[in-house]
Design a protein around this motif. Structure first.
Motif, mmCIF file in Angstrom:
data_model
loop_
_atom_site.group_PDB
_atom_site.id
_atom_site.type_symbol
_atom_site.label_atom_id
_atom_site.label_comp_id
_atom_site.label_asym_id
_atom_site.label_seq_id
_atom_site.Cartn_x
_atom_site.Cartn_y
_atom_site.Cartn_z
ATOM 1 N N THR A 31 0.835 -1.209 0.000
ATOM 2 C CA THR A 31 0.000 0.000 0.000
ATOM 3 C C THR A 31 0.865 1.252 0.000
ATOM 4 O O THR A 31 0.666 2.155 -0.820
ATOM 5 N N PHE A 32 1.813 1.305 0.895
ATOM 6 C CA PHE A 32 2.646 2.501 0.981
ATOM 7 C C PHE A 32 3.619 2.605 -0.191
ATOM 8 O O PHE A 32 4.043 3.706 -0.533
ATOM 9 N N LEU A 33 3.937 1.503 -0.830
ATOM 10 C CA LEU A 33 4.735 1.565 -2.044
ATOM 11 C C LEU A 33 3.954 2.278 -3.148
ATOM 12 O O LEU A 33 4.503 3.111 -3.876
ATOM 13 N N MET A 34 2.668 1.955 -3.259
ATOM 14 C CA MET A 34 1.824 2.613 -4.260
ATOM 15 C C MET A 34 1.696 4.108 -3.952
ATOM 16 O O MET A 34 1.713 4.946 -4.856
ATOM 17 N N LEU A 35 1.579 4.465 -2.679
ATOM 18 C CA LEU A 35 1.516 5.877 -2.302
ATOM 19 C C LEU A 35 2.841 6.580 -2.595
ATOM 20 O O LEU A 35 2.851 7.737 -3.039
ATOM 21 N N ALA A 36 3.947 5.895 -2.397
ATOM 22 C CA ALA A 36 5.260 6.476 -2.698
ATOM 23 C C ALA A 36 5.415 6.715 -4.197
ATOM 24 O O ALA A 36 5.927 7.761 -4.619
ATOM 25 N N ILE A 37 4.945 5.765 -5.004
ATOM 26 C CA ILE A 37 5.041 5.940 -6.455
ATOM 27 C C ILE A 37 4.140 7.093 -6.904
ATOM 28 O O ILE A 37 4.511 7.879 -7.786
ATOM 29 N N GLY A 38 2.962 7.214 -6.294
ATOM 30 C CA GLY A 38 2.107 8.366 -6.582
ATOM 31 C C GLY A 38 2.797 9.669 -6.221
ATOM 32 O O GLY A 38 2.711 10.664 -6.950
ATOM 33 N N SER A 39 3.519 9.673 -5.118
ATOM 34 C CA SER A 39 4.263 10.864 -4.706
ATOM 35 C C SER A 39 5.392 11.174 -5.684
ATOM 36 O O SER A 39 5.707 12.352 -5.916
ATOM 37 N N VAL A 40 5.993 10.155 -6.252
ATOM 38 C CA VAL A 40 7.017 10.377 -7.280
ATOM 39 C C VAL A 40 6.385 11.087 -8.478
ATOM 40 O O VAL A 40 7.002 11.982 -9.085
ATOM 41 N N GLY A 41 5.148 10.699 -8.827
ATOM 42 C CA GLY A 41 4.440 11.401 -9.901
ATOM 43 C C GLY A 41 4.238 12.871 -9.576
ATOM 44 O O GLY A 41 4.375 13.737 -10.446
ATOM 45 N N GLY A 42 3.890 13.167 -8.316
ATOM 46 C CA GLY A 42 3.751 14.564 -7.896
ATOM 47 C C GLY A 42 5.075 15.307 -7.969
ATOM 48 O O GLY A 42 5.126 16.461 -8.394
ATOM 49 N N LEU A 43 6.160 14.632 -7.572
ATOM 50 C CA LEU A 43 7.494 15.244 -7.633
ATOM 51 C C LEU A 43 7.878 15.563 -9.073
ATOM 52 O O LEU A 43 8.351 16.666 -9.374
ATOM 53 N N ILE A 44 7.648 14.615 -9.961
ATOM 54 C CA ILE A 44 8.009 14.820 -11.371
ATOM 55 C C ILE A 44 7.178 15.951 -11.975
ATOM 56 O O ILE A 44 7.702 16.800 -12.719
ATOM 57 N N SER A 45 5.881 15.977 -11.639
ATOM 58 C CA SER A 45 5.049 17.064 -12.166
ATOM 59 C C SER A 45 5.520 18.418 -11.633
ATOM 60 O O SER A 45 5.425 19.433 -12.330
ATOM 61 N N GLY A 46 6.038 18.459 -10.425
ATOM 62 C CA GLY A 46 6.593 19.695 -9.880
ATOM 63 C C GLY A 46 7.832 20.126 -10.636
ATOM 64 O O GLY A 46 8.029 21.324 -10.906
ATOM 65 N N PHE A 47 8.676 19.170 -10.992
ATOM 66 C CA PHE A 47 9.871 19.494 -11.777
ATOM 67 C C PHE A 47 9.499 19.984 -13.178
ATOM 68 O O PHE A 47 10.236 20.746 -13.790
ATOM 69 N N LEU A 48 8.352 19.559 -13.677
ATOM 70 C CA LEU A 48 7.903 19.989 -15.002
ATOM 71 C C LEU A 48 7.147 21.311 -14.958
ATOM 72 O O LEU A 48 6.665 21.784 -15.988
ATOM 73 N N GLY A 49 7.006 21.890 -13.750
ATOM 74 C CA GLY A 49 6.429 23.226 -13.635
ATOM 75 C C GLY A 49 4.970 23.267 -13.230
ATOM 76 O O GLY A 49 4.356 24.341 -13.300
ATOM 77 N N ALA A 50 4.370 22.170 -12.828
ATOM 78 C CA ALA A 50 2.964 22.171 -12.416
ATOM 79 C C ALA A 50 2.817 22.912 -11.094
ATOM 80 O O ALA A 50 3.694 22.842 -10.226
ATOM 81 N N PRO A 51 1.693 23.626 -10.902
ATOM 82 C CA PRO A 51 1.467 24.285 -9.612
ATOM 83 C C PRO A 51 1.260 23.246 -8.507
ATOM 84 O O PRO A 51 0.956 22.085 -8.777
ATOM 85 N N TRP A 52 1.382 23.675 -7.259
ATOM 86 C CA TRP A 52 1.350 22.729 -6.134
ATOM 87 C C TRP A 52 0.050 21.961 -6.063
ATOM 88 O O TRP A 52 0.041 20.780 -5.742
#
Length: 157
Positions: A31-52
């Motif tokens: 479960t927490f692995l899936m949440l961590a991977i989702g968080s990686v998606g948020g991190l990558i979108s932040g690097f691409l310039g998405a708002p918070w």
């Protein structure tokens, strides 16, 4: 405040990812692995310039998709390679043994084929009889620390 989040939000994502991975290592339920991977998606979108707020939405959607779309088939695939050997009480069912102390109305003792000695009673479906020492029996059920046995047709040793 928004500029601060935009500049340093990646640090929060890294902390959350490390926290989820640490919890996953302790729980091992994916479960927490899936949440961590989702968080990686948020991190990558932040690097691409998405708002918070969009980073949070992307992380949440990705985590939900992974939790409900990937986790169940992944768990099934991991359990397919499980150990087929029976253990504990299941391993005793159907096991043979030899009577050590007569089994009558009050019970007795048997030595099972695995070398263990158990208190024994006749299985409820067996007509009241006495099984003498040396006769073979089969384990039909386990009730606490007592095995329920049925006489076996094999000749005694």
């Amino acid at each position: 405040m928004t500029a601060f989040i935009a500049d340093y939000g990646w640090i929060a994502w890294l902390v959350v990812i490390l926290l989820f991975i640490t919890i996953e290592i302790a729980t091992l339920e994916l479960t927490f692995l899936m949440l961590a991977i989702g968080s990686v998606g948020g991190l990558i979108s932040g690097f691409l310039g998405a708002p918070w707020w969009l980073q949070l939405v992307i992380a949440a959607i990705l985590a939900v998709v992974l939790l409900f779309g990937i986790k169940p088939p992944l768990l099934r695939a991991l359990k397919q390679g499980g150990d087929p050997a029976r253990s504990n009480v299941e391993a005793l069912l159907g096991m043979g043994g030899r009577v050590v102390q007569s089994i009558g109305a009050t019970g007795g003792q048997v030595r099972l084929d695995n070398g263990e000695t158990w208190t024994a009673r006749l299985s409820p479906g067996i007509v009241a009889q006495v099984v003498e020492p040396g006769e073979h029996v089969l384990v039909a059920a386990v009730d606490g620390a007592t095995v329920m046995v049925i006489p076996n047709e094999r000749t005694p040793l």
